[in-house]
Motif scaffolding. Structure first.
Motif, PDB file in Angstrom:
ATOM      1  N   VAL A 189       0.856  -1.185   0.000  1.00 51.85           N
ATOM      2  CA  VAL A 189       0.000   0.000   0.000  1.00 51.85           C
ATOM      3  C   VAL A 189       0.896   1.240   0.000  1.00 51.85           C
ATOM      4  N   PRO A 190       0.559   2.284  -0.773  1.00 51.05           N
ATOM      5  CA  PRO A 190       1.342   3.518  -0.737  1.00 51.05           C
ATOM      6  C   PRO A 190       1.382   4.101   0.669  1.00 51.05           C
ATOM      7  N   GLY A 191       2.576   4.572   1.100  1.00 51.30           N
ATOM      8  CA  GLY A 191       2.669   5.153   2.439  1.00 51.30           C
ATOM      9  C   GLY A 191       4.071   5.586   2.787  1.00 51.30           C
ATOM     10  N   TYR A 192       4.233   6.056   4.048  1.00 48.59           N
ATOM     11  CA  TYR A 192       5.538   6.481   4.559  1.00 48.59           C
ATOM     12  C   TYR A 192       5.958   5.515   5.649  1.00 48.59           C
ATOM     13  N   HIS A 193       7.163   4.921   5.506  1.00 50.23           N
ATOM     14  CA  HIS A 193       7.662   3.939   6.463  1.00 50.23           C
ATOM     15  C   HIS A 193       9.060   4.305   6.935  1.00 50.23           C
ATOM     16  N   GLY A 194       9.401   5.604   6.898  1.00 55.14           N
ATOM     17  CA  GLY A 194      10.758   6.037   7.179  1.00 55.14           C
ATOM     18  C   GLY A 194      11.085   6.151   8.654  1.00 55.14           C
ATOM     19  N   ASP A 195      12.389   6.363   8.924  1.00 55.16           N
ATOM     20  CA  ASP A 195      12.874   6.478  10.304  1.00 55.16           C
ATOM     21  C   ASP A 195      12.664   7.871  10.886  1.00 55.16           C
ATOM     22  N   ASN A 196      12.583   8.890  10.059  1.00 55.51           N
ATOM     23  CA  ASN A 196      12.408  10.262  10.545  1.00 55.51           C
ATOM     24  C   ASN A 196      11.004  10.405  11.128  1.00 55.51           C
ATOM     25  N   GLN A 197      10.928  10.665  12.433  1.00 56.07           N
ATOM     26  CA  GLN A 197       9.649  10.709  13.133  1.00 56.07           C
ATOM     27  C   GLN A 197       9.273  12.123  13.580  1.00 56.07           C
ATOM     28  N   ASP A 198       9.865  13.119  12.958  1.00 53.16           N
ATOM     29  CA  ASP A 198       9.546  14.500  13.275  1.00 53.16           C
ATOM     30  C   ASP A 198       8.074  14.780  12.953  1.00 53.16           C
ATOM     31  N   ASP A 199       7.384  15.456  13.865  1.00 53.89           N
ATOM     32  CA  ASP A 199       5.955  15.715  13.682  1.00 53.89           C
ATOM     33  C   ASP A 199       5.669  16.419  12.361  1.00 53.89           C
ATOM     34  N   ALA A 200       6.472  17.444  12.057  1.00 48.70           N
ATOM     35  CA  ALA A 200       6.239  18.229  10.845  1.00 48.70           C
ATOM     36  C   ALA A 200       6.415  17.366   9.600  1.00 48.70           C
ATOM     37  N   LEU A 201       7.423  16.463   9.614  1.00 46.21           N
ATOM     38  CA  LEU A 201       7.643  15.603   8.466  1.00 46.21           C
ATOM     39  C   LEU A 201       6.488  14.620   8.301  1.00 46.21           C
ATOM     40  N   LEU A 202       6.037  14.039   9.403  1.00 47.44           N
ATOM     41  CA  LEU A 202       4.927  13.103   9.327  1.00 47.44           C
ATOM     42  C   LEU A 202       3.674  13.790   8.789  1.00 47.44           C
ATOM     43  N   PHE A 203       3.450  15.031   9.231  1.00 49.53           N
ATOM     44  CA  PHE A 203       2.309  15.804   8.750  1.00 49.53           C
ATOM     45  C   PHE A 203       2.425  16.039   7.243  1.00 49.53           C
ATOM     46  N   LEU A 250      -7.014  16.522  29.875  1.00 46.05           N
ATOM     47  CA  LEU A 250      -6.837  17.312  28.660  1.00 46.05           C
ATOM     48  C   LEU A 250      -7.167  18.788  28.836  1.00 46.05           C
ATOM     49  N   VAL A 251      -7.759  19.157  29.971  1.00 40.33           N
ATOM     50  CA  VAL A 251      -8.026  20.570  30.266  1.00 40.33           C
ATOM     51  C   VAL A 251      -7.636  20.830  31.712  1.00 40.33           C
ATOM     52  N   GLU A 252      -7.515  22.099  32.071  1.00 41.28           N
ATOM     53  CA  GLU A 252      -7.200  22.489  33.441  1.00 41.28           C
ATOM     54  C   GLU A 252      -8.483  22.584  34.262  1.00 41.28           C
ATOM     55  N   ALA A 253      -8.377  22.320  35.569  1.00 39.13           N
ATOM     56  CA  ALA A 253      -9.501  22.539  36.469  1.00 39.13           C
ATOM     57  C   ALA A 253      -9.890  24.002  36.409  1.00 39.13           C
ATOM     58  N   GLY A 254     -11.181  24.279  36.321  1.00 33.11           N
ATOM     59  CA  GLY A 254     -11.664  25.645  36.206  1.00 33.11           C
ATOM     60  C   GLY A 254     -11.887  26.095  34.782  1.00 33.11           C
ATOM     61  N   ALA A 255     -11.501  25.275  33.802  1.00 34.49           N
ATOM     62  CA  ALA A 255     -11.611  25.670  32.399  1.00 34.49           C
ATOM     63  C   ALA A 255     -13.065  25.646  31.945  1.00 34.49           C
ATOM     64  N   SER A 256     -13.422  26.617  31.109  1.00 33.75           N
ATOM     65  CA  SER A 256     -14.724  26.621  30.447  1.00 33.75           C
ATOM     66  C   SER A 256     -14.604  25.806  29.167  1.00 33.75           C
ATOM     67  N   VAL A 257     -15.559  24.919  28.921  1.00 33.62           N
ATOM     68  CA  VAL A 257     -15.482  24.014  27.782  1.00 33.62           C
ATOM     69  C   VAL A 257     -16.788  24.026  27.009  1.00 33.62           C
ATOM     70  N   GLU A 265      -6.630  18.622   9.797  1.00 29.85           N
ATOM     71  CA  GLU A 265      -6.834  19.290  11.086  1.00 29.85           C
ATOM     72  C   GLU A 265      -6.838  18.308  12.255  1.00 29.85           C
ATOM     73  N   ALA A 266      -7.148  17.052  11.982  1.00 26.88           N
ATOM     74  CA  ALA A 266      -7.225  16.058  13.059  1.00 26.88           C
ATOM     75  C   ALA A 266      -5.934  15.265  13.211  1.00 26.88           C
ATOM     76  N   PHE A 267      -4.934  15.556  12.378  1.00 26.59           N
ATOM     77  CA  PHE A 267      -3.740  14.712  12.347  1.00 26.59           C
ATOM     78  C   PHE A 267      -2.951  14.764  13.656  1.00 26.59           C
ATOM     79  N   GLN A 268      -2.690  15.969  14.185  1.00 25.65           N
ATOM     80  CA  GLN A 268      -1.820  16.091  15.355  1.00 25.65           C
ATOM     81  C   GLN A 268      -2.403  15.383  16.580  1.00 25.65           C
ATOM     82  N   ALA A 269      -3.707  15.583  16.809  1.00 26.29           N
ATOM     83  CA  ALA A 269      -4.332  14.937  17.973  1.00 26.29           C
ATOM     84  C   ALA A 269      -4.296  13.414  17.822  1.00 26.29           C
ATOM     85  N   ALA A 270      -4.530  12.927  16.602  1.00 29.10           N
ATOM     86  CA  ALA A 270      -4.490  11.487  16.374  1.00 29.10           C
ATOM     87  C   ALA A 270      -3.078  10.955  16.569  1.00 29.10           C
TER      88      ALA A 270
END
Length: 680
Positions: free
Chosen positions: A137-151, A623-630, A181-186
């Protein structure tokens, strides 16, 4: 390398649950002594009870017991075990474990460490498969795991993409990402799961095929250079990338496609010097193209469907290959007979986002004779029995229900009958969900792909449209229970009222819990059943929505009952759990809440969000601080249980006032996790 002569008379099984029980049964049949290992949580587990000898490894946490290599090897030495079978999961694909066994002079029932290493790193495995001319399957299987590169690589491949743990398996550390937009959280979630499961957070990215089928090939190799494939299995029906229903052979396979996939799988195994049982997994596209996905260097959970259609015992094959014997069959000697399905019975609640369940199994039986089934049609591979406790510490799979038929339709009919005959009480399971899957028109019509459950979510999780006969049957079970508890020879001992010259009448309110959750008017989901029985009569006169039935109930073996409505008799498995009535037959499950009308509270109740732990588990992240409005739907905290992450989200706009636990804390089901104040 396997030595010239490998002989052992004592086998240690470094696993738990149904696979440990299965391996020990085969080993005993071959004349071997069996040794089980266990954690404190499994001190009285079924695999321990069935073993000739058992050794404690350590506390409940897997890393301190089943994953403790030194403790497992010490148990083998202490019991004189000449070989260790790893089952699946835990140490089954751990190259360090295999190397340690080799140094200790203990035979590993599985492939050499080099083969595990070659396939354990999925990125490196892709390169090896390219060398063996196996489609990728087409994809990326490299050793460089930098977030920006993966994105950047994900953008190049094009969404949707699949994020996968490079060292992973079993659905851990895997997410489908639909948009950038959902990539970083995933990515962060996958890395957390991967670190927890494999102590390795490297990722690979692949193009996510929209409607592929998951077809895997069972391969077997020995130390004499022989390799065969034992045909294929279709494992397309999955949830959270974990298989739910498997079947063999895969529907719609031509002889040419079967041979092409089988030969590719054998090439993949021989490319890495494989020995033993392995599974090469492919994605099969609608146009007949197939792509290598990964190789599991162990026995698979779904191997029984292959055994059913080939007549071969794959565990026995494993043990004989470990003894340095050649494969029992050549490729030309292997044939397919009939069709087989396997349904995984999980302790989980599909209607609550598949949350794992815990508790005591007050009943766990399969009434084959009562369902009119033969032993050669149905097999239940189970790691539990009635009275066993299901803990929070391990995978929630309780058992595997495997069936065989002359063709797919016959096997599917047998599966539905067997699921209905499976009597499980005390712990919530996915049995009813499996019935809905197996009876779904799209599944029957071979509309299979890996997003089957997602595509059919509306119908798979919709409230069932119960008939008057369904309501009458459920009411009759409740009425029978009432009369069993309350009737007495003396009128002065009765608790349901004294009467002269009047029939015994009871009014029951039946409520579909799914329907009541989906409507603001709870009353609209209520059905009132009036039951009347004249003195001296065994039959009831039931009225459901102005339709009247003459009804009777006869208890059968176990929890089976025969219910007769106006002369038409049905055989059902009937359970009562508090105020819940659960009835099952080959057409599915009836689940209704019930109360006597004099006990029904018709008052209006304010519905409030409850932030209690839905299961036993561990807090992974706040994932949020106590007192945070959500805002409604915003993730607040992440829990982990039975190796899977579960995110708790805000039910409405509001404020998180306080967290009661921090990351790393263990919580019990029902613990209050946080204080939440909804906005005005």
């Amino acid at each position: 390398m396997i030595s010239e002569v490998n002989k052992f008379d004592t086998l240690l099984v470094a696993n738990r649950g149904e696979i440990a029980c299965r391996v020990m049964r085969t080993a005993r049949r071959m004349g071997l002594k069996t040794v089980a290992v266990y954690s404190d949580a499994d001190a009285n587990a079924r695999h321990v009870r069935e073993a000739d000898e058992a050794i404690r490894l350590g506390p409940a946490a897997a890393r301190e017991s089943y994953l403790n290599i030194d403790a497992v090897i010490e148990a083998a030495k202490r019991t004189g075990s000449g070989a260790i079978h790893p089952g699946y999961g835990f140490l089954s694909e751990n190259g360090s474990f295999v190397s340690a066994l080799e140094q200790a002079g203990i035979i590993f029932v599985g492939p050499p460490a080099s083969a595990i290493a070659a396939m354990g790193d999925k990125s490196a495995a892709k390169a090896r498969m390219a060398n063996a001319d196996v489609p990728l399957v087409p994809g990326y299987h490299g050793d460089n795991q930098d977030d920006a590169l993966l994105f950047e690589e994900a953008d190049k491949i094009g969404y949707p993409v699949m994020l996968k743990a490079s060292a992973g398996g079993g659905g851990k550390g895997m997410r489908v990402v639909e948009k950038s937009e959902a990539f970083q959280a995933a990515l962060e979630g996958c890395r957390r799961e991967s670190r927890a499961a494999f102590s390795d957070d490297r990722m690979l990215i692949e193009k996510y095929l929209v409607q592929p089928r998951h077809v895997e090939v069972q391969v077997f190799c020995d130390s004499h250079g022989n390799g065969v494939y034992l045909f294929e299995r279709d494992c397309s029906v999955q949830r959270r990338h974990q298989k739910v229903l498997e079947e063999a052979p895969a529907p719609g396979m031509t002889p040419e496609l079967r041979q092409a996939m089988g030969n590719a799988a054998v090439r993949a195994a021989q490319e890495i010097g494989y020995v033993g049982a392995g599974t090469v997994e492919f994605l099969l596209d609608a146009d007949g193209s197939f792509y290598f996905m990964e190789m599991n260097t162990r026995l698979q959970v779904e191997h029984p469907v292959t055994e059913m259609i080939t007549g071969q015992d794959l565990v026995e094959w494993q043990l004989r290959v470990a003894m340095n014997e050649p494969l029992p069959c050549t490729q030309d000697e292997l044939t397919i007979t009939g069709h087989s399905f396997e349904a995984r019975i999980y302790a989980e609640d599909p209607d609550q986002d598949f949350l794992p369940a815990t508790g005591k199994l007050t009943r766990f039986t399969l009434d084959l004779a009562g369902a009119g089934l033969q032993a050669d049609q149905v097999r239940l591979d189970s790691g539990v029995e009635s009275g066993d406790t299901v803990s929070m510490h391990y995978d929630p799979m309780l058992a595997k229900l495997i069936v065989h038929g002359v063709d797919r339709n016959a096997a599917l009919a047998t599966l539905n009958r067997a699921l209905a005959a499976l009597d499980v009480q005390g712990v919530v399971t996915n049995r009813a969900f499996l019935q809905r899957l197996a009876t779904h028109p799209a599944f029957k019509n071979l509309e299979l792909d890996t997003r089957f459950i997602e595509r059919h979510e509306a119908t798979l999780f919709a409230p069932r449209d119960y008939s008057p006969e369904d309501y009458a049957s459920a009411a009759l079970v409740g009425l029978h229970q009432l009369t069993q508890e309350r009737e007495s020879a003396s009128p002065w001992d009765r608790h349901d009222g004294f009467r002269l010259n009047a029939p015994h009448t009871v009014r029951i309110a039946l409520n579909d819990p799914k329907l009541s959750q989906s409507t603001s008017e709870t009353e609209s989901s209520l059905v009132i059943v009036e039951g009347r029985r004249n003195a001296g009569e065994q039959n009831w006169h039931l009225t459901v929505n102005e339709q009247t039935f003459r009804a009777s109930l006869i208890p059968l073996t176990g929890d089976a009952v025969a219910i007769t409505l106006d002369g038409q008799r049905r055989r059902l498995q009937a359970q009562q759990d508090g105020n819940a009535l659960i009835l099952a037959d080959p057409n599915g499950e009836i689940r209704l809440l019930w109360q006597r009308m004099d006990a029904v509270d018709h008052g209006q109740h304010e519905v409030q969000a409850s932030f209690t732990a839905p299961m036993h588990g561990t807090v992974v992240a706040l994932l949020v601080e106590a007192g945070a409005s959500v805002e409604k739907g915003m993730p607040l905290m992440v829990m982990e249980a039975m190796k899977m992450e579960h995110t708790m989200s805000a039910p409405a706009n509001g404020q998180v006032e306080n967290f009661h636990f921090k990351a790393g804390d263990t919580v019990s089901q029902g613990d209050v996790l946080l204080d939440f104040a909804p906005s005005e």
